[in-house]
Design a protein around this motif. Structure first.
Motif, short mmCIF file in Angstrom:
data_model
loop_
_atom_site.label_atom_id
_atom_site.label_comp_id
_atom_site.label_asym_id
_atom_site.label_seq_id
_atom_site.Cartn_x
_atom_site.Cartn_y
_atom_site.Cartn_z
N THR A 291 2.68 1.74 -3.33
CA THR A 291 1.76 2.18 -4.36
C THR A 291 1.43 3.65 -4.19
N TYR A 292 1.16 4.02 -2.95
CA TYR A 292 0.77 5.39 -2.68
C TYR A 292 1.94 6.34 -2.88
N ASP A 293 3.10 5.97 -2.33
CA ASP A 293 4.24 6.88 -2.38
C ASP A 293 4.77 7.04 -3.80
N LEU A 294 4.81 5.96 -4.53
CA LEU A 294 5.30 6.07 -5.90
C LEU A 294 4.23 6.58 -6.86
N GLY A 295 2.99 6.55 -6.39
CA GLY A 295 1.91 7.03 -7.25
C GLY A 295 1.59 6.10 -8.41
N VAL A 296 1.54 4.83 -8.11
CA VAL A 296 1.20 3.86 -9.16
C VAL A 296 -0.32 3.86 -9.33
N TYR A 297 -0.78 4.20 -10.50
CA TYR A 297 -2.22 4.11 -10.72
C TYR A 297 -2.51 3.85 -12.19
N ASP A 298 -3.79 3.64 -12.43
CA ASP A 298 -4.21 3.35 -13.78
C ASP A 298 -3.52 2.10 -14.31
N ILE A 299 -3.52 1.08 -13.51
CA ILE A 299 -2.83 -0.13 -13.95
C ILE A 299 -3.76 -0.97 -14.80
N GLN B 18 0.83 -1.20 0.00
CA GLN B 18 0.00 0.00 0.00
C GLN B 18 0.87 1.25 0.00
N ASP B 19 1.85 1.26 0.90
CA ASP B 19 2.70 2.44 1.01
C ASP B 19 3.43 2.70 -0.30
#
Lengths: 191, 408, 922
Positions: C130-138, C127-128
């Motif tokens: 993903t959030y910290d690196l800003g992984v989205y729209d996968i 979770q951290d």
């Protein structure tokens, strides 16, 4: 001169009175509550309720406590445990209490809920002279949910939480039980 | 007038109880007085009926909102802002989310700016209607109250349609708004605007030339432009004194610089001017709303910044990343960068500012609210001095004071 | 292993090759060939990585710690890459961020949407990240694989759906714990983590795998679903079980402990402020899973008073007033000598201090004793006599950095698992020589470089042998010989009569091995000598400690920097209890009670008089109290957190003695065997409800903090003493534990800052030493009788009787089985699950049997924690003449096969080279 006459005859006052009196003949806009009630939009943020899935009446709530975390006034408390349900391991909320006396009806819990188990209804009349009855427990919340199912669904749709179709049904948080071992029911968690 | 105490009337014997005669009368006004707009107490020193000194005693409605903000995430504070100026929650929301967005250094889509501007101006109309009704009621004109509240109710119904609550709206979100306009909302709003001019005429009919109204407002609580600036007044209270300062013009936000409108200014700085400005502002607001509705761009109503704005719900059910953002945002909140920020917004009462100190966590380290009501109370003594006791109520009203915001 | 410990020099002659790298424009000099990740870390850049942990070697499975190395086409995984001279590394380029995002995305695609039902949610590295690196729209993830959660183990659940295959759990188990209980295995094309061969996991259950798991794949079954990390209040406190003094974080939710966290977790993976000798921050099974006794339903909730032979609830004030009245009467009629007090080794320093002050200054009695009398007093008194300091002379860090460690008579992996990790670290990280002398083939012996399995009861002979070996090989520490030539000569002449053959035969070891051990210790640079209950709780313990001290003299362990002695005690605050003066010999600060001037100092500080001691005896010790009670000389006994009836062998004798005492007050969280016989039973608070401090076996003082409020009417010990003193009419006026802390600070200056007198042995070596030697080195013979030696042993999953109240630890281990060696089992023709009859002069008893390979022949062992069956009551109490220590754990028994009753034995699985039995009782 004209001004003098206006002053003498209270012209501006009379004009005002005329306007006021003319409203005798305007249709009432007030409602005689409690005999009459306004029609509320679907978005209305009233009493909270818990929902079940349409197809098999199982509880949606998995007791993830996210509503508790999202609540700005800290009025929700969830206690969860694990149970076996038709061969699957399910996390569920053993207790789900909403202290309505603290609730600010912001709807954040509904926005937070990852399974759309919570919704708000159009119910707003629950004043009582017993403050303790304003702590809605799980049974009461499901009762409201069952009773006001349509309103709750309407709320979710109106607030973009759920489509007209029940999209949440894809993922149900039911895990297969480990088969290598005799299924032993978990001991009751002390709360 | 104060009774002159002549030497003859003084007690003859020094040892006997002195006759209690004083030139000044101390009067406790409030806190439980219907016209104090909440729970405000003013200790008024009177000389006869003339106010010599008035000392507002604040804090009866203090709920520690600023301290509370330190224990909740940025998003969770939005419902708490509803309860600052509880008759105009939307504008509080707006001012707060603007401050947080400035802290985060994010921009929102154009459609959001328009949606926000429209709702903010509707809120301004509601605020001014509320003010007009109560001010007139305080002065003795009861009918106006019914008329303004009738129209305010129409607008509050629109809010219910929009977000589900009349007053505790919580519709603004950091990075967007909770919900887009529905067609019904737009239609109803347009319909309201069509008839709104007539309604303003109705209020004018009742008040604008009414001699009692004029007598109670003209030349009451006069404050010069310099003094107003010195006291930090803002909003209509400042502009009534002829100071052209409106944050919507000075540092435009929302869609204010995309529409045509003017800032009405007073000349004398008395209660009547401030009344007149509010009436004009309502008309300007209607103008702004009309233009915004006409220009309303299409597009998303939330910024696409997953670390700040919660993902759409249907994605939470299916996408792992959205699920994670949903949980991170609702449990820990977004992490604001280290630093501090002040952001003022032109609410209908004046400049509503939020000062936020962030230590890089999900919660503000310190949050200070510059509430116009509170700042205006600073000028109360100055403005009430020399007027009659009966004017005190009018002077409360002229600030459009709400104690929820003042005491916080 | 990681290179964190690189600051410790490697073996002589080897030279470190250094490499100069440029990382983000900064020049860094590191050891060539070390992990690039550590090089990056050294400039303060925390590269995101999920499979990295400073405490073990890089694994390289997560693929997130990517860096750009100039001249390399592909991105490099920093953790597995080697630092080479001239490398130019970029860590924060746009491409790297994107590449890392891609790597995280890969994990997300296969991860189930389990956040709502996962206990790690909110404390999850995925979770951290993903959030910290800003992984989205996968991309759209794969559907669930429906791998069922493996809940077969008693404590841990394995939800492999959530696993990211980082291998942290496996590595920590293998490289830090050296247990190697976990592995990857394949099942239905899925890679799973679990016990070897996919069997049911049964290991030490230290739970380190649980805390290092960055996601929720390993589940704590004890607290499953009962909390989410953001709801808990975290209180840092000290563990209450063994004497290691581990720091715990109690996570509480609504006055309930939901989980115990340790410093070790994936969140501390960078280990930025970890020194080379520091521990890894983990805790053992008892600390991590033994917290539920605090919530036990068996806890005492109200004060009890005996009315007509029945314990009935009374309000506190009534109990206090009645107790005070009786105590005052006894004091008036019989004097303070008729009053005795016992305090357990788990009470805080503050409680112990107040107790002895109450006993001495108010009740005018110096009859105080503590559970250190079961063994640790041997170490304290012997060291106090020889060195003037009755405690450890080393520290955990020094132990880890030692080059030679001699461990005598301690099953350290079971009794003190975290201290044992220091030995493991010394071995794996710094290639230390670990010499283990034990009767059993313990786990530590299996890991030792020099395993020395002793014959039964031959510790004394072995120690004599070591001393003799140093003398004969003339490898004693030179400065010592030069400085104390007289003392050295005395030893030389004392051991001259001992014959090598006898020693070798007596302890069942070839002489060469003894010489080898003695030589390595004497020639060590930073040698450490550790001894435990095998030395101090067996007959002749006092002399054995003296022999160990002699050995330390000869090896120069007091002179060499980084070397030292480490006695192991059993309970959490045994050392503190002695330091706080809860023994008749000492005032607080280990000041002799016979010292008139010091006694006066304390008396004036307490505005009171202290009882005058007799010449040779300051006051009664535990065994003497029981004897005196038999004679009717003790009229009142105050027992705090101690349980003589439950701990002393032949308890019927103790019970007889108790019947002659007029007033017995028992203060304990539970109703103990002693409590049943008491007139007043007071509910005490547990460590989670207490404030104060505890002193661990290395002499380090740790804080105990209140995590939850005391249950019902329970009160912290210090509060009870304070209240009782008021009822007695001499109010001690302490309102908080903090105030007692302040007083200790004043009266024992420097105690909490560990600034205490250093080791002084000059006077001892010049005076008493020579005279004592001949007796110490008299020829001993290993006695041989036809009987079996019975030993009561501590186990891993329990600590004292306290842990038997814990449902969690009882779920793991509630088997009161007699262990017997394989050879003996064959002779007796018995297998695991059979029944044997134990016989001594005191009676006989049927006990279920477990056959263990580790045991030598002639010895049987029974866990000391269980009083059912009452094996201990078959034994006799013996008392050490020198130190008055009671030896409660040994005796000779004869065994008989009783085939009438047999237990049903389930077919057991074999894994990891260990046999584990699941015995189901009919």
């Amino acid at each position: 001169m004209k001004k003098f006459f206006h002053n003498v005859f209270f012209r501006e006052i009379l004009k005002g009175l005329k306007l006021t009196f003319s409203h005798y003949f305007v249709k009432d806009i007030t409602l005689q509550y409690p005999h009459e009630k306004t029609s509320l939009p679907d978005t209305f943020r009233g009493a909270l309720c818990l929902l079940r899935y349409d197809e098999n009446e199982t509880e949606r709530c998995v007791g993830c406590d996210l509503c508790e975390a999202a609540c700005p006034s800290g009025c929700i408390s969830v206690v969860s445990a694990e149970k076996l349900e038709s061969g699957d391991v399910v996390r569920y909320a053993t207790d789900f209490d909403i202290d309505i006396t603290k609730c600010v009806f912001c709807g954040f819990c509904v926005e937070a809920c990852p399974v759309n188990a919570l919704a708000m209804t159009k119910s707003y009349e629950y004043s009582t002279n017993n403050k303790r009855s304003l702590i809605f427990d799980k049974a009461k919340l499901y009762e409201i949910g069952d009773h006001r199912h349509v309103e709750a669904k309407g709320y979710l749709v109106a607030h973009d939480q759920e489509g007209e179709e029940e999209t949440v049904s894809e993922y149900r948080y039911r895990f297969p039980y480990y088969q290598k071992q005799e299924p032993v029911p978990e001991p009751e968690k002390s709360t | 007038m104060a009774v002159e105490v002549t030497p003859e009337e003084k007690p003859k014997e020094e040892n006997s109880l002195p006759l209690l005669r004083k030139e000044e009368l101390l009067l406790n006004l409030g806190p439980q007085h219907p016209s104090t707009h909440g729970v405000l107490k003013v200790i008024v020193t009177l000389e006869g009926e003339k106010v010599v000194k008035s000392e507002p005693v604040l804090g009866f409605l203090h709920r520690g909102v600023e301290k509370l903000a330190e224990s909740v995430t940025y998003n969770q504070f939005i419902p708490h802002t509803d309860r600052l100026d509880y008759v105009c929650a939307m504008y509080n929301n707006f001012a707060y989310v603007r401050a947080v967005e400035k802290l985060l250094d994010i921009t929102v889509p154009w459609r959001t700016e328009y949606l926000r501007t429209i709702v903010a101006e509707v809120q301004r109309i509601i605020g001014h209607l509320f003010w007009l009704g109560t001010q007139a009621l305080d002065i003795g004109a009861m009918t106006v109250f019914f008329f303004t509240f009738r129209d305010r109710e129409d607008l509050l119904d629109l809010f219910t349609e929009l977000c589900g609550a009349r007053l505790t709206t919580s519709w603004y979100r950091v990075g967007g708004v909770e919900r887009d306009f529905t067609q019904k909302f737009v239609d109803d709003l347009s319909k309201f605007l069509v008839t709104f001019d007539e309604k303003i005429d109705e209020y004018d009919t009742l008040l604008i030339n009414n001699r009692i109204w004029l007598a109670r407002t003209k030349n009451i609580a006069v404050i010069s432009g310099e003094d107003a600036v010195a006291f930090g007044l803002s909003g209509p209270t400042l502009r009534g004194s002829g100071v052209d300062y409106d944050l919507r013009k000075v540092s435009p936000y929302g869609a204010y610089d995309h529409v045509e409108w003017t800032v009405p200014l007073g000349t004398k700085g008395d209660t009547y001017d401030r009344y007149w400005i509010r009436m004009e502002e309502m008309k300007e607001s209607a103008k702004i709303i009309k233009q915004c509705l006409a220009q309303l761009p299409s597009g998303p109503f939330k910024a696409d910044i997953p670390q700040v704005v919660a993902p759409p719900k249907e994605q939470v059910f299916t996408d792992m990343d959205s699920m994670i953002y949903q949980f991170k945002l609702y449990t820990q909140g977004f992490k604001a960068p280290k630093g501090d920020i002040y952001c003022g917004t032109e609410a209908h009462k004046g400049e509503l500012g939020f000062y936020i100190v962030s230590q890089g966590e999900g919660k503000p380290y310190r949050l200070k609210i510059r509430a116009p009501s509170f700042v205006h109370m600073g000028a109360f003594d100055f403005m009430a001095k020399g007027y009659m006791i009966a004017d005190i109520i009018t002077i409360f009203g002229t600030y459009d004071i709400v104690m929820g915001e003042c005491d916080r | 292993m990681s290179t964190v410990g690189k600051s410790v020099p490697v073996a002589e002659g080897e030279e470190l090759k250094m490499a100069t790298l440029t990382i983000d424009g900064q020049e860094v000099v590191v050891e060539e060939g070390s992990s690039l990740f550590n090089a990056v870390k050294s400039i303060g850049v925390k590269l995101p990585a999920m499979c990295y942990h400073y405490s073990f070697s890089p694994f390289g499975s997560c693929g997130i710690c990517l860096v750009e190395v100039e001249g390399k086409k592909n991105n490099v995984r920093a953790c597995t890459a080697k630092s080479l001279d001239g490398m130019v590394v970029h860590t924060d380029t746009e491409e790297m961020t994107d590449a890392r995002k891609k790597a995280v995305e890969k994990h997300l695609l296969t991860h189930p949407l389990d956040c709502p039902v996962c206990d790690a949610d909110g404390q999850c590295e995925l979770q951290d990240m993903t959030y910290d690196l800003g992984v989205y729209d996968i991309k759209k993830g794969k559907a669930r694989k429906d791998i069922p959660e493996d809940n077969r183990s008693l404590v841990l659940g394995f939800n492999m759906e959530r696993c990211i295959r980082c291998g942290l759990c496996i590595n920590v188990c293998k490289e830090v714990q050296l247990v190697d209980a976990l592995c990857f295995y394949k099942e239905n094309k899925n890679t799973l983590v679990g016990a070897h061969g996919g069997g049911t996991l049964f290991c030490e259950f230290c739970g380190d795998c649980l805390t290092v798991c960055p996601v929720g794949a390993i589940v704590n079954k004890f607290s499953k679903y009962s909390y989410k990390p953001w709801q808990t209040k975290k209180t840092r406190t000290t563990c209450n079980y063994c004497s290691d003094g581990c720091q715990l974080t109690l996570e509480t939710k609504d006055q309930t402990i939901v989980q115990v966290a340790s410093d070790l977790s994936w969140e501390t993976k960078f280990g930025l402020d970890v020194g080379p000798g520091d521990g890894h921050g983990g805790i053992c099974v008892r600390g991590r899973f033994g917290y539920r006794y605090v919530e036990s339903k068996k806890r005492l909730s109200h004060a009890l008073m005996k009315v007509d032979g029945q314990l009935t609830e009374v309000p506190w004030y009534k109990a206090l007033v009645l107790m005070a009245k009786q105590l005052n009467d006894i004091k008036k009629n019989y004097g303070g000598k008729a009053i005795a007090g016992l305090i357990g080794g788990r009470c805080t320093n503050e409680a112990v201090f107040l107790f002895q002050r109450l006993m001495r200054s108010i009740l005018d009695s110096n009859n105080i004793d503590t559970s250190a009398r079961y063994g640790h007093m041997n170490s304290v008194l012997a060291m106090q006599q020889a060195l003037g300091v009755g405690r450890s002379t080393t520290s955990y860090e020094q132990i880890a950095l030692s080059d030679v460690i001699l461990l005598v008579g301690s099953n350290i992996t079971e009794t003190n698992p975290i201290a044992a990790l220091r030995l493991k670290k010394a071995k794996t990280d710094f290639n230390a020589k670990i010499i283990v002398a034990e009767r059993w083939k313990t786990k530590m012996m299996a890991l030792a470089t020099h395993p020395l399995q002793l014959a039964c009861d031959s510790e004394a002979i072995f120690l004599q042998g070591l001393v003799k070996a140093i003398i004969t090989t003339k490898c004693a520490y030179k400065p010592f010989v030069e400085k104390y030539l007289e003392a050295y000569k005395a030893i030389e002449s004392a051991v001259s009569d001992l014959s090598e053959e006898d020693i070798s035969e007596g302890c069942g070891l070839p002489w060469e091995k003894i010489v080898e051990a003695a030589e390595s210790l004497a020639q060590s640079k930073r040698g450490t000598l550790i001894w435990g209950e095998g030395v101090v709780s067996q007959q002749g313990g006092y002399e054995n400690v003296q022999r160990l001290i002699d050995l330390a003299f000869l090896s120069g362990l007091y002179e060499k920097e980084g070397a030292g002695l480490q006695p192991i005690c059993e309970e959490a605050n045994e050392q503190g209890a002695v330091d706080m003066g809860a023994v008749p010999e000492f005032l607080p600060g280990q000041i002799s009670y016979q010292n008139e001037a010091e006694r006066q100092r304390f008396a004036s500080a307490w505005h009171s008089t202290l009882p005058t001691p007799e010449e040779h005896q300051s006051g009664l010790s535990l065994p003497e109290m029981i004897e005196a009670a038999h004679r009717g000389e003790i009229k009142a006994l105050y027992i705090v957190g101690e349980n003589p009836v439950g701990s002393l062998p032949a308890s019927f004798k103790v019970k007889e003695a108790f019947e002659k005492i007029d007033l017995i007050i028992c203060q304990d969280p539970f109703l103990t065997e002693s409590g049943v016989l008491s007139d007043f039973v007071l509910p005490a608070a547990t460590f989670a409800e207490n404030e104060g401090s505890m002193t661990n076996m290395a002499g380090v003082v740790h804080r105990v903090s209140e995590a939850i409020e005391p249950k019902v009417e329970a009160k912290p010990d210090w509060k009870v003493f304070s209240d009782l003193s008021r009822a007695l009419g001499h109010s001690l006026q302490f309102r908080s534990s903090e105030e007692i802390y302040q007083e200790i600070n004043k009266i024992v200056p420097g105690y909490f800052r560990q600034k205490l007198p250093s080791v002084q042995y000059d006077s001892y070596l010049k005076k008493d030493f020579v005279a004592e030697l001949p007796a110490r080195y008299r020829a001993l013979s290993a006695k041989k009788t036809g009987d079996y030696a019975l030993r009561l042993e501590q186990g891993l999953y329990h600590s004292g009787k306290l842990s038997t109240h814990d449902e969690g630890l009882m779920a793991i281990d509630d088997k009161a089985l007699l262990s017997i060696g394989e050879a003996d089992a064959e002779v007796l023709a018995i297998s695991s699950g059979g029944q044997l009859r134990l016989k001594t002069d005191l009676g006989d008893l049927d006990v279920a049997v477990e056959v263990k390979a580790e045991l030598p022949s002639g010895v049987v062992s029974f866990p000391i924690h269980f009083n059912h069956p009452a094996v201990k009551d078959l034994l006799e109490v013996t008392t050490d003449k020198m130190s008055r220590v009671v030896y409660t754990r040994q005796g000779d028994v004869s065994l008989e096969l009783d085939p009438a009753q047999a237990l049903k034995v389930l077919p057991h699985e074999t894994h990891g080279g260990e046999k584990k039995l699941d015995i189901e009782q009919n």
